[in-house]
Write an enzyme that holds these catalytic residues in place. Structure first.
Site, PDB file in Angstrom:
ATOM      1  N   LEU A   5      -2.297   1.657  16.079  1.00  0.00           N
ATOM      2  CA  LEU A   5      -3.486   0.835  16.013  1.00  0.00           C
ATOM      3  C   LEU A   5      -3.062  -0.588  16.052  1.00  0.00           C
ATOM      4  O   LEU A   5      -3.604  -1.457  16.565  1.00  0.00           O
ATOM      5  CB  LEU A   5      -4.570   1.105  14.945  1.00  0.00           C
ATOM      6  N   ARG A  65       4.121  -7.089   9.442  1.00  0.00           N
ATOM      7  CA  ARG A  65       5.118  -7.121   8.747  1.00  0.00           C
ATOM      8  C   ARG A  65       5.042  -6.262   7.709  1.00  0.00           C
ATOM      9  O   ARG A  65       5.953  -5.707   7.144  1.00  0.00           O
ATOM     10  CB  ARG A  65       5.195  -8.371   7.856  1.00  0.00           C
ATOM     11  N   GLY A  72       4.632  -2.833   8.523  1.00  0.00           N
ATOM     12  CA  GLY A  72       4.537  -1.513   9.059  1.00  0.00           C
ATOM     13  C   GLY A  72       3.624  -1.129  10.353  1.00  0.00           C
ATOM     14  O   GLY A  72       2.776  -2.324  10.663  1.00  0.00           O
ATOM     15  N   ASP A 107      -3.436 -13.960   3.277  1.00  0.00           N
ATOM     16  CA  ASP A 107      -3.565 -13.785   4.748  1.00  0.00           C
ATOM     17  C   ASP A 107      -4.493 -13.524   5.350  1.00  0.00           C
ATOM     18  O   ASP A 107      -4.810 -12.486   6.252  1.00  0.00           O
ATOM     19  CB  ASP A 107      -2.151 -12.769   5.362  1.00  0.00           C
TER      20      ASP A 107
END
Length: 761
Positions: free
Chosen positions: A474, A478, A480, A592
């Site tokens: 999907l 960073r 995974g 983030d």
């Protein structure tokens, strides 16, 4: 009237607009000569005719436009030499003549443009030397003379321009040394001297340029070593030194903030330094066509963001590290034409099944090569046999003990697996969803898939993701890959597979238990986790079928914004704010916030994702200092970049950028360093051009309606959140209060103090 489909000539009646200050006809299909009557409109401050089909020369009447500050004639079919009339416009701050057919030398009178800040003459036919009078342009920030026929040495006067940020001189015939004086231009961010005839060495003084982002010197005749001091350029993202005659080793102290490292086509020798693995942001590593030797460092597998790795045409030896196959983002890989040996790792051979990427390695075998490992030449076999015999003779006793211990452990573990399998057959495959906690294996101490609400097993999860197949991916980050998992009973979940380097099992379980308790209507809630050998770490979340905000905004831009009306945009912003406010109230920082991390469920309710993942991936304090994300370019606050640390205030700044994107439809990365989305919004407000802020789907808002006032309040909230001083920014609780005020009014209690209760619709 820019960016339409107007054709023909510019109507002379425009001359009657005597008070006109700005005339923008760019991006149309006007043709013929540029009208001379435009030179009579002496009140003009901005004249933009770029991106049309104008031909001929620049009218001499333009010398009358003494008030002109911006002149854009780029990307037409204009010819002739650089007009002297333009050289007399002393108020010009921006001059763009790029993409035309001008020729001749650049006149020395260009030094008369004392207020010029942006000068773009690229993609023309200018020739000769660069005049020394460039040294008079003290306000110059951007100089683009690329793709010309300029020759000779760079004028030393360029090194005296204190505000210069961009030097683009690629694809010319310039020669001489790269000026050492460039090291004094501390504002420099972009230097491109590629595809010229520069010689000499790379100046060590470039290490003084701490703001430098791009340095391109490829396709020249530069010699010598790469100065280790270049590692002091801590902001460097792109370094291109290809096709020169550089020698020596690769420096071991490159900046850890590098995103692209291209050293291909040189004469570099020595080994690939282990220190490259510290460049945690590296996405592209190109070391092809050099003379590098030694083995491929196993530490390269730590570069989790790496998408391209090219080590071809060197003298590398030894085996290919199998851990390179664990770099989930890797899409291009090439180790051909080396002296590598041994078997191609199965994971790499499966992902890169083109034999050419492993070709011309004499002792390399396995898939996808046609050479079976049993067919390796006898010489290699004898060498390996001798090594094995020596090792056995020297350490026979120790090896025997190790083998005995290994066999004992193996039988013991197989016994446990058989017992677990037997117990699994005797128990139902899945318990009811109302249980307080489920485990996908027995309680015999082995690895477990821990679920907080229902029971699913690890085997069922692997089957649901089709063995973590590529087609089920999907998203990538960073942290995974995220897979879609479709179970046999119809249940759909999202499974995040964390990269290697995560916490040990016990610490991972504790942190996952903590994150699983963080629950809010507008957050993606952790439903379960798995921690077991070999370093496999999984996180289980609800599946969000309607994608993320970045995709939704992109779809809206392609459908004139009608995918997102004002009430929906307001609810999305409020949902993000509530989720982020809850994290801050829980003394947690997201770090983030961006559209890609805002996911939508089946009802299009916003859920903030990717929080607290650093807790599950950082293993040591040393790694914490280098691996913790401080955000994404375009959304990260200035102080977070400087300090390398995300805070609640930097989260508020990132939310403000997302808020402005959501309201205006403009992407943060559409803008340049000189004009970001915040500056653009402020400029429209200062000019009174509020309609410019509206996404096409919001143009139908009535300026007399309450929704118009709500939109303006949303813009103000976005600007408050992006205040330069972190202390001037509101808290997320204040933001929730302000956004709720758009709909519920001041007399209804606010949910400024977020809880895990459902938010009012």
């Amino acid at each position: 009237m820019a960016n339409n489909s107007f054709t023909g000539t510019v109507p002379i009646e425009i001359r009657q607009c005597g008070s006109l200050h700005v005339l923008d006809l760019g991006g149309n299909r006007f043709s013929g000569d540029i009208p001379a009557f435009l030179g009579d409109m002496t009140g003009l401050k901005v004249l933009s005719l770029g991106g049309n089909l104008f031909s001929g020369s620049v009218p001499g009447s333009f010398g009358n436009l003494t008030e002109l500050e911006t002149l854009n004639l780029g990307h037409n079919n204009l010819t002739g030499s650089l007009p002297e009339e333009i050289m007399g416009l002393s108020n010009l701050s921006t001059l763009d003549l790029s993409g035309n057919k001008f020729y001749g030398e650049i006149p020395a009178s260009i030094g008369n443009l004392s207020r010029i800040a942006v000068l773009n003459l690229s993609a023309n036919g200018f020739s000769g030397k660069m005049p020394a009078s460039f040294g008079n342009l003290f306000k110059l920030t951007t100089l683009d003379l690329s793709k010309q026929n300029l020759s000779g040495k760079l004028p030393i006067e360029l090194s005296g321009l204190p505000n210069l940020q961009v030097i683009a001189l690629q694809e010319n015939m310039l020669s001489g040394d790269v000026p050492e004086g460039f090291g004094s231009l501390t504002s420099l961010r972009y230097v491109n001297l590629s595809s010229n005839s520069f010689s000499g060495q790379i100046p060590e003084t470039l290490s003084f340029l701490h703001s430098l982002v791009v340095l391109s010197l490829s396709n020249n005749h530069i010699t010598g070593v790469i100065p280790p001091e270049i590692g002091n350029c801590t902001g460097l993202e792109v370094l291109e030194l290809g096709s020169n005659s550089l020698t020596g080793h690769i420096p071991t102290d490159f900046s850890r903030q590098l995103n692209l490292l291209d050293l291909g086509g040189n004469n570099l020798t020595g080994q690939i330094p282990e220190e490259i693995s510290k460049c945690s942001s590296l996405t592209t590593l190109l070391l092809d066509a050099n003379q590098l030797s030694g083995s491929i460092p196993d530490s390269l597998s730590k570069l989790s963001n790496l998408t391209m790795l090219d080590l071809s045409s060197n003298n590398l030896s030894g085996g290919i590290p199998s851990n390179l196959g664990l770099i989930s983002a890797l899409i291009y890989f090439n180790v051909s034409r080396n002296d590598l040996s041994g078997e191609v790792p199965v994971t790499l051979g499966f992902r890169f099944d083109n034999p050419s990427v492993f070709a011309e390695n004499r002792d390399l075998c396995g898939k996808p090569l046609d050479r079976e490992c049993g067919d390796v030449n006898d010489k290699g076999k004898r060498k390996r046999l001798i090594v094995v015999i020596v090792v056995v003779v020297c350490a026979a006793c120790l090896l025997l003990l190790c083998c005995c211990f290994y066999v004992f452990s193996l039988f013991r573990w197989r016994k446990k697996l058989k017992a677990a399998a037997g117990e699994k057959k005797r128990s139902p495959a899945r318990a009811s969803s109302g249980s307080s906690r489920g485990r996908g294996s027995t309680d015999n101490g082995g690895p477990k898939l821990v679920m907080f609400n229902n029971k699913i097993t690890l085997a069922e999860t692997i089957e649901a993701t089709r063995q973590f197949a590529e087609e089920n991916v999907l998203s990538r980050s960073r942290y995974g890959l995220v897979f879609k998992a479709c179970y046999n009973d119809g249940m759909v979940l999202s499974i995040r597979r964390l990269p290697d380097g995560s916490l040990d099992e016990n610490m991972f379980r504790k942190e996952a238990e903590f994150v699983g308790k963080v629950k809010h209507r507008n957050l993606t809630v952790l439903r379960g986790y798995y921690a077991g050998p070999p370093d496999l770490r999984l996180l289980v979340y609800d599946y969000m079928p309607n994608g993320n905000l970045a995709t939704l905004l992109q779809e809206a831009s392609h459908q004139d914004g009608h995918v997102l009306n004002w009430p929906m945009r307001h609810l999305i912003a409020l949902g993000i704010a509530r989720g982020l406010a809850f994290l801050h109230a829980s003394n947690m920082v997201h770090g983030d916030v961006k559209p890609q991390n805002v996911l939508f469920d089946a009802d299009f309710e916003a859920h903030l994702s990717d929080f607290s993942l650093d807790r599950l991936t950082i293993t040591t304090p040393a790694e914490a200092s280098t691996s913790t994300s401080v955000g994404t370019l375009g959304y990260v606050s200035p102080e977070a970049v400087l300090r390398g640390e995300a805070t609640k205030e930097s989260d508020v700044y990132s939310f403000g950028i997302v808020m402005l994107e959501l309201l205006t439809g403009k992407r943060a990365l559409m803008f340049t360093e000189d004009e970001d989305i915040v500056k653009w919004v402020k400029k429209q407000l200062q000019r009174g051009q509020i309609a410019e802020l509206l996404e096409p789907g919001l143009l139908e808002l009535d300026p007399e309606s309450s929704e118009w006032e709500e939109f303006l309040l949303g813009i103000k909230v976005g600007l408050l959140c992006t205040a330069p001083d972190p202390l001037d920014r509101p808290t997320m609780s204040d933001v929730v209060f302000m956004l709720e005020g758009c709909r519920v009014g001041p007399d209804i209690p606010s949910s400024a103090d977020p809880t895990s209760k459902p938010s009012p619709a």
